[in-house]
Scaffold this motif. Structure first.
Motif, PDB file in Angstrom:
ATOM      1  N   ARG A  42       0.838  -1.201   0.000  1.00 57.78           N
ATOM      2  CA  ARG A  42       0.000   0.000   0.000  1.00 57.78           C
ATOM      3  C   ARG A  42       0.874   1.251   0.000  1.00 57.78           C
ATOM      4  NH1 ARG A  42      -4.673   1.933  -1.842  1.00 57.78           N
ATOM      5  NH2 ARG A  42      -5.400   3.725  -0.618  1.00 57.78           N
ATOM      6  N   GLY A  43       2.023   1.153   0.670  1.00 55.85           N
ATOM      7  CA  GLY A  43       2.945   2.281   0.715  1.00 55.85           C
ATOM      8  C   GLY A  43       3.409   2.710  -0.671  1.00 55.85           C
ATOM      9  N   LYS A  44       3.535   1.755  -1.570  1.00 54.93           N
ATOM     10  CA  LYS A  44       3.941   2.069  -2.944  1.00 54.93           C
ATOM     11  C   LYS A  44       2.845   2.867  -3.645  1.00 54.93           C
ATOM     12  CE  LYS A  44       6.647  -2.214  -3.222  1.00 54.93           C
ATOM     13  NZ  LYS A  44       6.745  -3.546  -3.877  1.00 54.93           N
ATOM     14  N   HIS A 183      -6.952 -10.555  -0.945  1.00 54.01           N
ATOM     15  CA  HIS A 183      -6.188 -10.342  -2.175  1.00 54.01           C
ATOM     16  C   HIS A 183      -6.006  -8.852  -2.444  1.00 54.01           C
ATOM     17  CE1 HIS A 183      -4.652 -10.850  -6.221  1.00 54.01           C
ATOM     18  NE2 HIS A 183      -5.598 -10.026  -6.672  1.00 54.01           N
ATOM     19  N   GLN A 184      -7.091  -8.082  -2.328  1.00 54.79           N
ATOM     20  CA  GLN A 184      -7.002  -6.640  -2.550  1.00 54.79           C
ATOM     21  C   GLN A 184      -6.057  -5.982  -1.552  1.00 54.79           C
ATOM     22  OE1 GLN A 184     -11.324  -5.820  -2.371  1.00 54.79           O
ATOM     23  NE2 GLN A 184     -11.032  -4.648  -4.252  1.00 54.79           N
ATOM     24  N   SER A 185      -6.175  -6.384  -0.291  1.00 50.51           N
ATOM     25  CA  SER A 185      -5.378  -5.735   0.751  1.00 50.51           C
ATOM     26  C   SER A 185      -3.899  -6.071   0.607  1.00 50.51           C
ATOM     27  CB  SER A 185      -5.893  -6.131   2.141  1.00 50.51           C
ATOM     28  OG  SER A 185      -5.750  -7.524   2.359  1.00 50.51           O
ATOM     29  N   TYR A 192      -6.106  -0.792   4.074  1.00 49.85           N
ATOM     30  CA  TYR A 192      -6.265  -1.997   4.887  1.00 49.85           C
ATOM     31  C   TYR A 192      -7.416  -1.783   5.875  1.00 49.85           C
ATOM     32  CZ  TYR A 192      -4.666  -6.300   7.178  1.00 49.85           C
ATOM     33  OH  TYR A 192      -4.567  -7.577   7.670  1.00 49.85           O
ATOM     34  N   PRO A 193      -8.447  -2.662   5.858  1.00 49.87           N
ATOM     35  CA  PRO A 193      -9.623  -2.446   6.717  1.00 49.87           C
ATOM     36  C   PRO A 193      -9.472  -3.042   8.111  1.00 49.87           C
ATOM     37  CG  PRO A 193     -10.031  -4.298   5.264  1.00 49.87           C
ATOM     38  CD  PRO A 193      -8.646  -3.791   4.930  1.00 49.87           C
ATOM     39  N   ILE A 194      -9.996  -2.320   9.097  1.00 47.50           N
ATOM     40  CA  ILE A 194     -10.030  -2.803  10.481  1.00 47.50           C
ATOM     41  C   ILE A 194     -11.448  -2.593  11.011  1.00 47.50           C
ATOM     42  CG2 ILE A 194      -9.031  -2.655  12.796  1.00 47.50           C
ATOM     43  CD1 ILE A 194      -6.676  -1.095  11.455  1.00 47.50           C
ATOM     44  N   PHE A 195     -12.096  -3.683  11.391  1.00 47.60           N
ATOM     45  CA  PHE A 195     -13.438  -3.628  11.970  1.00 47.60           C
ATOM     46  C   PHE A 195     -13.305  -3.829  13.479  1.00 47.60           C
ATOM     47  CE2 PHE A 195     -14.122  -4.489   7.576  1.00 47.60           C
ATOM     48  CZ  PHE A 195     -15.405  -4.057   7.259  1.00 47.60           C
ATOM     49  N   ALA A 196     -13.843  -2.905  14.254  1.00 45.64           N
ATOM     50  CA  ALA A 196     -13.615  -2.898  15.702  1.00 45.64           C
ATOM     51  C   ALA A 196     -14.841  -3.371  16.472  1.00 45.64           C
ATOM     52  CB  ALA A 196     -13.232  -1.506  16.174  1.00 45.64           C
ATOM     53  N   THR A 197     -14.614  -4.249  17.447  1.00 42.05           N
ATOM     54  CA  THR A 197     -15.619  -4.633  18.436  1.00 42.05           C
ATOM     55  C   THR A 197     -14.939  -4.641  19.801  1.00 42.05           C
ATOM     56  OG1 THR A 197     -15.168  -7.026  18.277  1.00 42.05           O
ATOM     57  CG2 THR A 197     -16.803  -6.117  16.760  1.00 42.05           C
ATOM     58  N   ILE A 198     -15.703  -4.976  20.833  1.00 39.25           N
ATOM     59  CA  ILE A 198     -15.110  -5.205  22.155  1.00 39.25           C
ATOM     60  C   ILE A 198     -15.647  -6.509  22.718  1.00 39.25           C
ATOM     61  CG2 ILE A 198     -14.670  -2.798  22.722  1.00 39.25           C
ATOM     62  CD1 ILE A 198     -17.233  -2.826  24.393  1.00 39.25           C
ATOM     63  N   SER A 199     -14.895  -7.081  23.616  1.00 37.47           N
ATOM     64  CA  SER A 199     -15.275  -8.342  24.252  1.00 37.47           C
ATOM     65  C   SER A 199     -16.070  -8.070  25.523  1.00 37.47           C
ATOM     66  CB  SER A 199     -14.025  -9.154  24.593  1.00 37.47           C
ATOM     67  OG  SER A 199     -14.348 -10.254  25.426  1.00 37.47           O
ATOM     68  N   THR A 217      -9.574  -8.145  10.785  1.00 32.84           N
ATOM     69  CA  THR A 217      -8.905  -7.703   9.567  1.00 32.84           C
ATOM     70  C   THR A 217      -8.983  -8.856   8.554  1.00 32.84           C
ATOM     71  OG1 THR A 217      -6.671  -8.554  10.008  1.00 32.84           O
ATOM     72  CG2 THR A 217      -7.268  -6.435  11.024  1.00 32.84           C
ATOM     73  N   PRO A 218      -8.593  -8.629   7.304  1.00 37.44           N
ATOM     74  CA  PRO A 218      -8.637  -9.733   6.335  1.00 37.44           C
ATOM     75  C   PRO A 218      -7.753 -10.911   6.704  1.00 37.44           C
ATOM     76  CG  PRO A 218      -8.471  -7.627   5.198  1.00 37.44           C
ATOM     77  CD  PRO A 218      -8.260  -7.343   6.661  1.00 37.44           C
TER      78      PRO A 218
END
Length: 580
Positions: A42-44, A183-185, A192-199, A217-218
């Motif tokens: 992704r940096g590229k 593959h996309q990530s 880059y996707p991050i989905f957040a929850t809590i325990s 994450t993926p």
């Protein structure tokens, strides 16, 4: 002076970063090897985007976009923000997108797009408007999905929430899975996707436990690295939900889809009474479905009619959960059962329960109601029924309502020898919840030492205090000894009723934070208009938005990006020079 870091959540017997022989579970600091490759690629892409704007640097900064919770309001506003970031070329400079609650509804939809779809998010925005305008929600599809979900051992109210509330508001169901984004990530073509929850297990009482954050994450899902001294514990995303014991895979279960993940992240449990009422209203729709009444779906063999009994049981559990008077509901239930030999034992137990109710506490009452459900439910009724899957769904939902069971999934750390914290390894199941109950923005997942963001673009759609996510994150960072820019709380308090559209926080250490309150002086004009906007777009609004309301919300969220384009690019350019 910072507070002393809390006791380690993960004390490993093996070296941090070492994975077990199956590589399904990992305990490591920071990000995984897979994510490092994705970030590098992704940096590229980021570097190419910077060079197009004449920013010559050998390495671009790590830019993280945070999108907060806020129900359907957040989902629509998130779409507006990302569309405008894409239109201005800024999204190409973003490494991470991290979402909480309602914003994940938008994220999930976007991450089903192809690479070409990401090049023009305007099309995704138009599709969102079309779905909401045409009300593309189907009652029978929801019912069929719920009956299928109830076949799982880990069925919970999250499944009900997914196929009723979230589907009803977003008008969208998705079979796509987060691991499909891998593959996309890894190619770096999307942030880059991050989905957040809590325990729930780690969120004790009202305390916002620092260890409770659980990310998806993926590549991996699990408890994120906490501070500089505690590694995270993760399971490979396709195996999240499978059964593990002692660190070994016992039974593989199918990976949950995006529809479930959206419900898990956006279960909106901040107001329990409202949530219970919504579940109650939706449950009644299923029970009163006209086609059901014309058929034999409810009328069981031997003239047994379960409809009234199930409905009274559900009302009883809802009343219990909202601390109402259960005695009238018990009386109705007993009257409904009386005279039916199939429920003689249950009716007699209702009499006993009525006498005991006033002499027991909440936990004891729950046990009494649980026993009532056991005595009421007859296995032979299920076996005789032509619609056993439907009855199973109704019954499981009633049981989950009593126990208030959300986000049930198999605990991948169950009896794991490398983890000494018994809160994590003691139970076969864990229960995940809306991270809006923590900070309502995923700061802990992008700050050092997890992902070392250089600049955070925080788009805050939270109702109420427009700076709550900032002040609570500052407290979190102090507790974990993580660098965070200084916050002038007195100034924020003065601006609370009528904030500006952008606030920049920066210090000698830590990331630069650019904070964008949704409704502000720039896109609204005055505190009075801001207040009216919040009334229109309140979090617990369960009726559809009009087309005009959707368009206006998209416009407001885009304006926050457009008006601050130069400030964002200037800061990215400044940080690019610092990393060259």
């Amino acid at each position: 002076m910072t507070d002393k870091p809390q006791q380690a959540a993960f004390t490993t017997k093996s070296r941090p970063g070492k994975q077990n022989e199956r590589s399904d579970i990992s305990v490591h600091f920071g990000i995984s090897e897979e994510e490092k490759v994705a970030v590098q690629n992704r940096g590229k892409k980021v570097l190419m985007a910077l060079q197009k704007l004449g920013i010559n640097t050998k390495k671009g900064p790590v830019v993280s976009v945070l999108v907060s919770g806020g129900g359907l309001r957040a989902a629509i506003a998130c779409q507006g923000v990302l569309t405008e970031l894409s239109h201005l070329g800024i999204l190409d400079m973003v490494t991470y997108i991290a979402g909480v609650s309602g914003s994940t509804w938008c994220m999930a939809s976007l991450y089903t797009q192809s690479d070409d779809g990401w090049k023009d998010l305007w099309k995704a925005e138009c599709e969102l408007q079309r779905r909401l305008r045409e009300n593309s929600w189907d009652f029978f599809i929801a019912l069929n999905k719920l009956c299928k979900a109830a076949e799982r051992d880990d069925y919970s109210l999250t499944d009900f929430w997914s196929h009723s509330f979230v589907y009803y508001l977003t008008k969208e169901l998705m079979d796509f899975r987060l691991s499909h984004v891998k593959h996309q990530s890894v190619m770096g073509t999307v942030p880059y996707p991050i989905f957040a929850t809590i325990s729930q297990e780690l969120k004790i009482g009202e305390k916002k436990n620092l260890k409770a954050w659980f990310e998806f994450t993926p590549d991996w899902a699990g408890y994120s690295t906490l501070g500089y001294s505690e590694p995270g514990a993760y399971v490979s995303t396709p195996h999240c939900g499978s059964k593990f014991e002692g660190g070994k895979l016992i039974k593989q279960e199918p990976e949950r889809d995006f529809s479930y993940l959206r419900a898990l992240c956006g279960s909106a449990l901040a107001d329990k009474d409202i949530v219970v009422q919504y579940i109650k209203d939706f449950f009644k729709k299923f029970m009163d479905l006209e086609s059901m009444q014309r058929s034999v779906l409810i009328a069981e063999p031997d003239g047994i009619n379960l409809k009234d009994i199930l409905e009274e049981l559900f009302n009883l559990m809802a009343t219990f959960q909202t601390d109402g008077d259960c005695l009238p509901s018990l009386a109705k239930l007993q009257h409904t059962m009386s005279g039916d030999k199939n429920f003689d034992e249950a009716a007699a137990y209702v009499t006993k329960l009525t006498e005991l109710l006033s002499r027991t506490d909440k936990d004891e009452q729950r046990q009494l109601f649980h026993e009532l459900l056991i005595k009421t439910w007859k296995k032979d009724l299920m076996e005789k029924s032509h619609i056993s899957s439907y009855l199973n769904f109704l019954w499981k939902t009633i049981c989950c309502l009593l126990s208030w069971t959300w986000g049930t999934t198999n605990n991948f750390l169950y009896k794991a020898e490398d983890i000494e914290d018994k809160h994590l390894t003691g139970g076969q199941n864990l229960h995940l919840m809306d991270a809006g109950l923590a900070i309502n923005s995923a700061y802990p997942l992008v700050l050092p030492p997890v992902r070392n963001s250089d600049i955070i673009l925080s788009f805050d759609f939270s109702e109420g205090d427009p700076f709550m996510t900032i002040t609570e994150t500052e407290n979190y960072c102090k507790s974990c000894n993580i660098p965070f820019p200084p916050v002038d709380k007195d100034r924020l308090k003065q601006d609370a009723d009528a904030p500006w559209d952008c606030y920049v926080f920066e210090g000698e250490k830590g990331p630069v934070v650019m904070h964008f309150p949704l409704f502000n002086r720039v896109n609204c004009g005055s505190a009075g208009i801001i207040k009216e906007k919040w009334k229109t777009y309140e979090t617990f609004r369960f009726r559809d938005y009009s087309d005009d309301e959707v368009i206006q919300l998209l416009k407001d969220s885009k304006l926050n990006v457009n008006k601050n384009k130069d400030r964002i690019l200037a800061k990215i350019s400044e940080l690019s020079k610092a990393t060259s």
